[in-house]
Design an enzyme around this catalytic site. Structure first.
Site, PDB file in Angstrom:
ATOM      1  N   HIS A 174      16.975 -22.641 -18.274  1.00 20.55           N
ATOM      2  CA  HIS A 174      16.449 -22.246 -19.582  1.00 20.55           C
ATOM      3  C   HIS A 174      15.136 -22.954 -19.912  1.00 20.55           C
ATOM      4  CE1 HIS A 174      19.106 -19.462 -21.554  1.00 20.55           C
ATOM      5  NE2 HIS A 174      20.169 -20.247 -21.586  1.00 20.55           N
ATOM      6  N   HIS A 179      22.295 -23.360 -15.236  1.00 14.77           N
ATOM      7  CA  HIS A 179      21.940 -22.414 -16.307  1.00 14.77           C
ATOM      8  C   HIS A 179      21.100 -23.104 -17.388  1.00 14.77           C
ATOM      9  CE1 HIS A 179      22.810 -18.911 -18.986  1.00 14.77           C
ATOM     10  NE2 HIS A 179      22.670 -19.839 -19.933  1.00 14.77           N
ATOM     11  N   GLU A 180      21.595 -24.224 -17.888  1.00 18.40           N
ATOM     12  CA  GLU A 180      20.870 -24.901 -18.973  1.00 18.40           C
ATOM     13  C   GLU A 180      19.521 -25.406 -18.475  1.00 18.40           C
ATOM     14  OE1 GLU A 180      22.168 -24.146 -21.622  1.00 18.40           O
ATOM     15  OE2 GLU A 180      24.196 -23.759 -20.922  1.00 18.40           O
ATOM     16  N   GLY A 227      29.847 -23.637 -24.136  1.00 23.63           N
ATOM     17  CA  GLY A 227      29.770 -24.402 -22.890  1.00 23.63           C
ATOM     18  C   GLY A 227      28.733 -25.505 -22.962  1.00 23.63           C
ATOM     19  N   GLU A 235      21.275 -23.807 -32.041  1.00 23.21           N
ATOM     20  CA  GLU A 235      21.235 -22.377 -31.760  1.00 23.21           C
ATOM     21  C   GLU A 235      22.511 -21.728 -32.304  1.00 23.21           C
ATOM     22  OE1 GLU A 235      21.015 -21.161 -27.639  1.00 23.21           O
ATOM     23  OE2 GLU A 235      20.566 -19.101 -28.219  1.00 23.21           O
ATOM     24  N   MET A 294      24.194 -26.369 -24.162  1.00 23.15           N
ATOM     25  CA  MET A 294      23.008 -25.946 -24.900  1.00 23.15           C
ATOM     26  C   MET A 294      21.755 -26.552 -24.311  1.00 23.15           C
ATOM     27  SD  MET A 294      21.785 -24.168 -27.293  1.00 23.15           S
ATOM     28  CE  MET A 294      20.026 -24.127 -27.558  1.00 23.15           C
ATOM     29  N   GLU A 295      20.741 -25.697 -24.176  1.00 23.39           N
ATOM     30  CA  GLU A 295      19.525 -26.035 -23.421  1.00 23.39           C
ATOM     31  C   GLU A 295      18.430 -26.726 -24.231  1.00 23.39           C
ATOM     32  OE1 GLU A 295      20.527 -22.811 -24.218  1.00 23.39           O
ATOM     33  OE2 GLU A 295      18.806 -21.591 -24.785  1.00 23.39           O
ATOM     34  N   ASN A 296      18.761 -27.474 -25.292  1.00 19.82           N
ATOM     35  CA  ASN A 296      17.737 -28.151 -26.091  1.00 19.82           C
ATOM     36  C   ASN A 296      16.689 -28.803 -25.192  1.00 19.82           C
ATOM     37  OD1 ASN A 296      19.678 -27.879 -28.350  1.00 19.82           O
ATOM     38  ND2 ASN A 296      20.775 -29.430 -27.174  1.00 19.82           N
TER      39      ASN A 296
END
Ligand code: ARG
Ligand code: ZN
Length: 849
Positions: A294, A290-291, A254, A122, A256-258
């Site tokens: 997502h 948070h991740e 911070g 991203e 990443m929500e892969n």
């Protein structure tokens, strides 16, 4: 290299892609400087995308071969990608490219960190891995095969077959390329398990480098709590057999929500009581949530184009703040969020970088992962929820998941589910997404014959590209207190839609005191001519904890402004009011600790600027120091008692109860240090068994100028712990005396452990320099020059981190001519650097205006 000539992309130019990607097969043959990526992609014409121009993004790729339906082709290659003639119907595209992860210092695409392979795609990093339509509205099912001599080989989705030196993964959920991830390395895992609400068992893992196993337990618990919370509050269940988290030391952001394979900056997941502060624990819990969140708000429902970034980020920040509220308590979370908004988003929105929550153009999308998109984006969701009510919010969000699962959506889609659920017209509310700048809300009051009225007016100052502003919908929560402190009108929502509007409360027996903008119900600057007495009254009696804190905060700010501009003495009435609160042991220690916080130097500079005074950073610093000393002396008798009350005797736990005690205790320690020259701090430093107490003691010793031995001891003890050493670097710069800050930062760049290519370490030194307001702006401009030198150097390696850090200069126009000239100079020097990245070019150009 990226395109040097900057090209502007516009929201209004959106068109769907001409092809549908039916499925994607990728094979990775890993090698540090010569990784081969083989792709086999099935395309068909997109009935909704009339443009049949077959373009695939691709950057820094060496194309080895390409074919369509098995026939070799020779595409036309540009620096941004390739074009090729294709058949009219469906076809299979195959390509092989070579890339070099080891030399990829931008940390975007496939790169290496301490010998492990990892990815960050991203927003537009996938195009550095292979040729592909790298846009979020192109979603597909990915099957991945990884070949490499590493014990751990991970990608998205569920694991498939594997053997010695290879592994296959299949992700059944269609996703855009920005959610692709791959990890390969010599990693160890902290395992866990979760049973979803429908009874499915999910395997959980946190993967780390050997040696970090002991720092995963907290993150694992946070993950399980997040999974349960999203089921209970939003009805969202996890949708794969496995969920992996990987900690990486070199990471621009911070986390990443892969899909199914979240990749984290190690600072955002690794935690232990000895090495992490309470604030670290809370941040880690929030980022893991948070991740994870997502997975639904971002992955299952993604963004049509990058202008819609707030669709997933604003909503997901809002969701993680609800989660933290439920885990840790509402009052202090709201206070922290508002402080954060004022410290990071307001300066952005009130300076040259101001942009709408949904921007309408950009050159480099990485520059728009901002506090405005994230935090103001979350505030917009909060306002929407206030306006429609909790029940309608829940219904609308359920409809959103129902209607748009599997789609790439827009803000229009999001607002539509609210309109359909409530019958409300949200066209005016939508201005929150398109109009930039922070609205000013003025209020005046009037009382006569039992009727109390509030007259509001709103204006938003011009921002870049937007001179004329329209009135916005402002949810204003108000409560009224009687002179004896009783609440005569409980919290009421006033809905302001016009430029000027008046609201009345009738049937009152005496003139009330209004508590306005309860819970900070709208992200505005409230301008209210209230007397010191009225504020002191609210500080003592307000039943809304945010407004109570705000009353104290406003008194502190105005007192400080008077000290700065007129050399006034500290406001003793305010201090006495505060003392009453501090002595009230029935009040949550965490809340009392936040009452001790003073406005930051940059916030005061902005406040002066708004009042037509050119801020003098040294004068701001001196006033704060004077006030802190005055306060410590005035409360000398109180401090030992508070220190005792806040002592924690149980074993360390980062829970709300202990955190509050330590926060207040550390506030007390800083005051004590001003009286005892560091004796108590030294004692705390020597005896601390956790980082929260140790670091606060070290900070106090640095302030006292008595930290040489402690700094050495800290270094010797923690020199092999990267995350703790970041604190060691950061604190020395952040707390350096103004005249020493630049020098201190420079000296630390010569330390053998200063690894400037590691974003955490670079930020530890230079983020702290920029945050040391009086130090960064110290006369002579050494701070500006040093930062510019290093940004120029870093840009050639890592444009993304460089560009972000340029924001240190964003407020340059509010200072005096001399400082302005020096900052302009520094900015122009950066701008004039040969081969400057697109990221940094855009930032510096916008800041210069
Ligand atoms: N989506 C990630 C998050 O909010 C952040 C990714 C940032 N990427 C970037 N290129 N700026 O958790
Ligand atoms: Zn996010």
């Amino acid at each position: 290299m990226k395109d040097a000539a900057p090209q502007t992309i516009y929201l209004s130019d959106y068109t769907p892609y001409g092809f549908v990607v039916e499925e994607v097969h990728l094979t990775f043959r890993l090698s540090p400087t010569a990784t081969r990526v083989l792709s086999r992609i099935r395309f068909s014409p997109n009935p909704e995308g009339p443009d049949r121009d077959f373009f695939l993004h691709g950057e820094d790729l060496a194309l080895i071969s390409a074919s369509i339906d098995g026939t070799p082709v020779q595409p036309e290659i540009t620096p941004q990608g390739l074009r090729c003639d294709v058949p009219d119907g469906p076809f299979v595209w195959e390509a092989e490219v070579e890339i070099s992860p080891e030399t990829n210092t931008a940390l975007e695409g496939l790169y290496m960190s301490n010998g492990m392979y990892c990815t960050q795609c991203e927003a537009e990093g996938f195009r550095k891995i292979t040729y592909y339509p790298d846009r979020p509205d192109v979603m597909s099912v990915f099957t991945v095969r990884i070949e490499g001599p590493h014990p751990v080989l991970l990608s998205n989705g569920n694991p498939g077959a594997s053997g010695d030196g290879w592994a296959e993964w299949h992700d059944p959920w269609p996703k855009p390329a920005y959610l692709f991830a791959l990890v390969a390395g010599d990693l160890v895992n902290h395992p866990g398990q979760f049973t979803t609400m429908s009874g499915k068992k999910v395997e959980l893992n946190i993967w780390v480098r050997p040696g970090d196993e002991g720092k995963c337990a907290f993150g694992m618990e946070a993950l399980k709590k997040s999974m349960r919370w999203d089921e209970e509050v939003y009805g969202r269940e996890y949708d794969l057999d496995i969920f992996n988290i990987v900690a990486v030391d070199d990471f621009n952001m911070g986390a990443m929500e892969n899909k199914g394979l979240n990749i984290f900056n190690s600072s955002a997941v690794l935690a232990s009581p000895e090495t992490s502060t309470d604030a670290n624990f809370e941040r880690i819990e929030a980022i893991i949530a948070h991740e994870y969140f997502h997975n639904w708000t971002g992955n299952r429902i993604t963004c049509r184009d990058w202008f819609q970034l707030c669709l997933k980020e604003g909503l997901t920040v809002y969701r993680d703040s609800q989660f933290t509220t439920d885990m840790r308590g509402a009052a202090v979370k709201r206070i922290n969020d508002v402080s954060d908004l004022r410290n990071r988003q307001f300066p952005e929105d009130q300076g040259p970088l101001s942009h709408p929550v949904r921007p309408e153009s950009f050159q480099e999308i990485n520059n728009f992962y901002t506090a405005t998109v994230y935090e103001k984006g979350a505030e917009v969701i909060g306002m929407l929820k206030r306006l429609v009510g909790d029940e309608a919010y829940a219904k609308a969000v359920a409809l959103y998941f129902d209607r748009h699962d599997g789609q790439a959506c827009t803000i229009e889609d999001w607002l539509q589910v609210f309109e359909d659920t409530t019958g409300r017209d949200l066209s005016q509310f939508k201005r929150w997404y398109s109009q930039s700048g922070t609205p000013r809300l003025r209020v005046s009051e009037h009382y006569e014959d039992g009727t109390y009225s509030l007259q509001f007016s709103q204006t938003t100052p011009p921002t870049p590209g937007q001179n004329d502003k329209q009135p916005q919908v402002l949810p204003i929560e108000v409560g009224l207190l009687s002179p004896n402190g009783d609440e005569v009108v409980p919290t009421t929502l006033l809905e302001m839609t016009k430029a000027e509007q008046r609201f009345e409360f009738t049937g009152l027996s005496s003139k009330p005191v209004a508590s306005i903008l309860r819970g900070f119900s709208a992200p505005v600057v409230l301008e209210r001519d209230s007397s010191r007495e009225e504020r002191a009254f609210l500080l003592a009696h307000d039943t809304d904890p945010f407004c109570r804190w705000e009353a104290g905060n406003a008194l502190a700010r105005d007192g400080l402004l008077a000290m700065i501009t007129d050399g006034a003495a500290p406001d003793t009435a305010w201090l006495d009011g505060l003392e009453t609160l501090l002595r009230d042991s029935a009040l949550d220690p965490d809340f009392r600790a936040s009452m001790l916080d003073l406005p930051g130097q940059s916030e005061l500079a902005q406040a002066l600027h708004e009042r037509g005074v050119t801020p003098d950073p040294q004068a701001i610093y001196d006033a704060l120091e004077r006030l802190k000393m005055f306060r410590a002396e005035r409360w000398a008798d109180l401090l030992p008692q508070l220190a005792k009350e806040t002592r924690v005797t149980e074993p360390y736990a980062p829970d709300a109860d202990q955190v509050g005690k330590r926060a207040l205790g550390n506030g007390v320690l800083h005051m004590l240090t001003r009286l005892d020259g560091g004796a108590a701090a030294q004692k705390q430093f020597d005896s601390a068994d956790n980082m929260t107490l140790q670091l606060a003691a070290l900070a106090a010793l640095i302030w006292a100028g008595e930290a040489d031995a402690a700094l050495r001891a800290f270094h010797d003890r923690w020199q092999h712990d990267r995350l703790v050493m970041d604190k060691w670097f950061g604190l020395q710069v952040a707390l350096a005396r103004p005249d020493r800050a630049a020098e201190q930062a420079k000296a630390l760049t010569e330390h053998p452990k200063f690894d400037w290519k590691n974003p955490n370490r670079f930020r530890a030194v230079f983020g702290s320099l920029a945050a040391n307001h009086a130090g960064f702006h110290y006369e002579g401009g050494a701070g500006y020059d040093l930062l510019a030198d290093w940004l120029i150097r870093l840009d050639a390696k890592n444009p993304q981190t460089t560009a972000r850090m340029c924001a240190a200069f964003q407020a340059w126009r509010r200072y005096d001519d001399g400082r302005q000239a020096r900052m302009r100079n520094a900015l122009q020097r950066i701008a004039g650097t040969p081969a400057l990245s697109r990221d940094t070019t855009e930032m510096v150009t916008r800041i210069l205006g």
